[in-house]
Scaffold this motif. Sequence first.
Motif, PDB file in Angstrom:
ATOM      1  N   UNK A 103       0.988  -1.227   0.032  1.00 16.41           N
ATOM      2  CA  UNK A 103      -0.114   0.076   0.057  1.00 16.41           C
ATOM      3  C   UNK A 103       0.868   1.401  -0.013  1.00 16.41           C
ATOM      4  N   UNK A 104       0.713   2.065  -0.948  1.00 12.24           N
ATOM      5  CA  UNK A 104       1.577   3.454  -0.985  1.00 12.24           C
ATOM      6  C   UNK A 104       1.376   4.214   0.113  1.00 12.24           C
ATOM      7  N   UNK A 105       2.190   4.813   0.734  1.00  6.97           N
ATOM      8  CA  UNK A 105       1.898   5.761   1.846  1.00  6.97           C
ATOM      9  C   UNK A 105       1.760   4.959   3.269  1.00  6.97           C
ATOM     10  N   UNK A 106       1.470   3.590   3.144  1.00  4.57           N
ATOM     11  CA  UNK A 106       1.233   2.847   4.277  1.00  4.57           C
ATOM     12  C   UNK A 106       0.272   3.401   5.155  1.00  4.57           C
ATOM     13  N   UNK A 107       0.558   3.103   6.595  1.00  5.32           N
ATOM     14  CA  UNK A 107      -0.857   3.312   7.470  1.00  5.32           C
ATOM     15  C   UNK A 107      -0.976   4.812   7.597  1.00  5.32           C
ATOM     16  N   UNK A 108       0.202   5.567   7.262  1.00  2.74           N
ATOM     17  CA  UNK A 108       0.066   7.090   7.664  1.00  2.74           C
ATOM     18  C   UNK A 108      -0.748   7.563   6.514  1.00  2.74           C
ATOM     19  N   UNK A 109      -0.897   7.151   5.211  1.00  2.00           N
ATOM     20  CA  UNK A 109      -1.803   7.706   4.289  1.00  2.00           C
ATOM     21  C   UNK A 109      -3.225   7.088   4.590  1.00  2.00           C
ATOM     22  N   UNK A 110      -3.413   5.833   5.096  1.00  2.00           N
ATOM     23  CA  UNK A 110      -4.646   5.412   5.310  1.00  2.00           C
ATOM     24  C   UNK A 110      -5.311   6.187   6.418  1.00  2.00           C
ATOM     25  N   UNK A 111      -4.664   6.395   7.534  1.00  2.00           N
ATOM     26  CA  UNK A 111      -5.140   7.368   8.488  1.00  2.00           C
ATOM     27  C   UNK A 111      -5.510   8.728   7.875  1.00  2.00           C
ATOM     28  N   UNK A 112      -4.720   9.468   7.295  1.00  2.00           N
ATOM     29  CA  UNK A 112      -4.876  10.566   6.772  1.00  2.00           C
ATOM     30  C   UNK A 112      -6.180  10.676   6.027  1.00  2.00           C
ATOM     31  N   UNK A 113      -6.414   9.408   5.355  1.00  2.00           N
ATOM     32  CA  UNK A 113      -7.772   9.498   4.523  1.00  2.00           C
ATOM     33  C   UNK A 113      -8.982   9.113   5.359  1.00  2.00           C
ATOM     34  N   UNK A 114      -8.589   8.875   7.077  1.00  2.00           N
ATOM     35  CA  UNK A 114      -9.772   8.502   7.624  1.00  2.00           C
ATOM     36  C   UNK A 114     -10.323   7.154   7.383  1.00  2.00           C
ATOM     37  N   UNK A 115      -9.789   6.393   6.957  1.00  2.00           N
ATOM     38  CA  UNK A 115      -9.933   4.977   6.844  1.00  2.00           C
ATOM     39  C   UNK A 115      -9.795   4.194   8.269  1.00  2.00           C
ATOM     40  N   UNK A 116     -10.736   3.219   8.405  1.00  3.36           N
ATOM     41  CA  UNK A 116     -10.911   2.667   9.640  1.00  3.36           C
ATOM     42  C   UNK A 116      -9.468   2.077  10.249  1.00  3.36           C
ATOM     43  N   UNK A 117      -9.334   2.102  11.467  1.00  5.03           N
ATOM     44  CA  UNK A 117      -8.287   1.598  12.099  1.00  5.03           C
ATOM     45  C   UNK A 117      -8.571   1.095  13.373  1.00  5.03           C
ATOM     46  N   UNK A 118      -8.033  -0.308  13.774  1.00  4.37           N
ATOM     47  CA  UNK A 118      -8.550  -0.758  14.987  1.00  4.37           C
ATOM     48  C   UNK A 118      -7.439  -0.466  16.139  1.00  4.37           C
ATOM     49  N   UNK A 119      -7.642  -0.211  17.232  1.00  6.55           N
ATOM     50  CA  UNK A 119      -6.841   0.119  18.338  1.00  6.55           C
ATOM     51  C   UNK A 119      -7.036  -0.908  19.488  1.00  6.55           C
ATOM     52  N   UNK A 120      -6.486  -1.688  19.677  1.00  2.41           N
ATOM     53  CA  UNK A 120      -6.850  -2.982  20.617  1.00  2.41           C
ATOM     54  C   UNK A 120      -6.909  -2.117  22.365  1.00  2.41           C
ATOM     55  N   UNK A 121      -7.720  -2.812  22.823  1.00  3.02           N
ATOM     56  CA  UNK A 121      -7.868  -2.054  24.146  1.00  3.02           C
ATOM     57  C   UNK A 121      -7.202  -3.170  24.995  1.00  3.02           C
ATOM     58  N   UNK A 122      -6.154  -2.627  25.919  1.00  2.00           N
ATOM     59  CA  UNK A 122      -5.901  -3.425  26.936  1.00  2.00           C
ATOM     60  C   UNK A 122      -6.589  -3.704  28.021  1.00  2.00           C
ATOM     61  N   UNK A 123      -6.444  -4.997  28.472  1.00  4.74           N
ATOM     62  CA  UNK A 123      -7.348  -5.276  29.710  1.00  4.74           C
ATOM     63  C   UNK A 123      -6.963  -4.357  30.907  1.00  4.74           C
ATOM     64  N   UNK A 124      -7.940  -4.032  31.967  1.00  2.00           N
ATOM     65  CA  UNK A 124      -7.789  -2.974  32.921  1.00  2.00           C
ATOM     66  C   UNK A 124      -7.491  -4.153  34.123  1.00  2.00           C
ATOM     67  N   UNK A 125      -6.441  -4.194  34.880  1.00  2.00           N
ATOM     68  CA  UNK A 125      -6.205  -4.897  35.674  1.00  2.00           C
ATOM     69  C   UNK A 125      -6.517  -4.482  37.314  1.00  2.00           C
ATOM     70  N   UNK A 126      -6.929  -3.005  37.100  1.00  2.16           N
ATOM     71  CA  UNK A 126      -6.897  -2.242  38.604  1.00  2.16           C
ATOM     72  C   UNK A 126      -8.213  -2.450  39.521  1.00  2.16           C
TER      73      UNK A 126
END
Length: 126
Positions: A103-126
């Motif tokens: 993919x030309x431009x990589x994830x930086x270009x993907x994010x600049x185009x507002x395409x979907x990105x998954x950001x995993x949630x870390x478990x809360x051990x608190x």
Amino acid sequence: MKNVHDMVEAAKAQIREIPLEKSEDAIKQADLLIDVREADEFHAGHIPGALNIPRGILEFKLTNDPALEDRGLNIVIYCKNSGRSALSAKAMKEMGYMHVQSIAGGIEAWQEANKPVITPELPDFG
């Protein structure tokens, strides 16, 4: 003497790089979407459906994982801004993979185009 920029440019001349506007269709048609960034970059956010295989271990993983040995797989790869994915695509081509696109431009270009990105949630051990 070559530097990394020279190596990336040489790799891009030998691989198939898809423009961002065609990347979603390419991903839908792909058997595999590979993110070649490091694990911490992947966990900070990645394209939905991506498998993380960092650039540093790519050839080893491809060689040792039976699920990845089919050289006819339709594969799309990306990284931060397309340097590592260009080098990865070139290496995969040399290993006999016939259908690899970066993919030309990589994830930086993907994010600049507002395409979907998954950001995993870390478990809360608190």
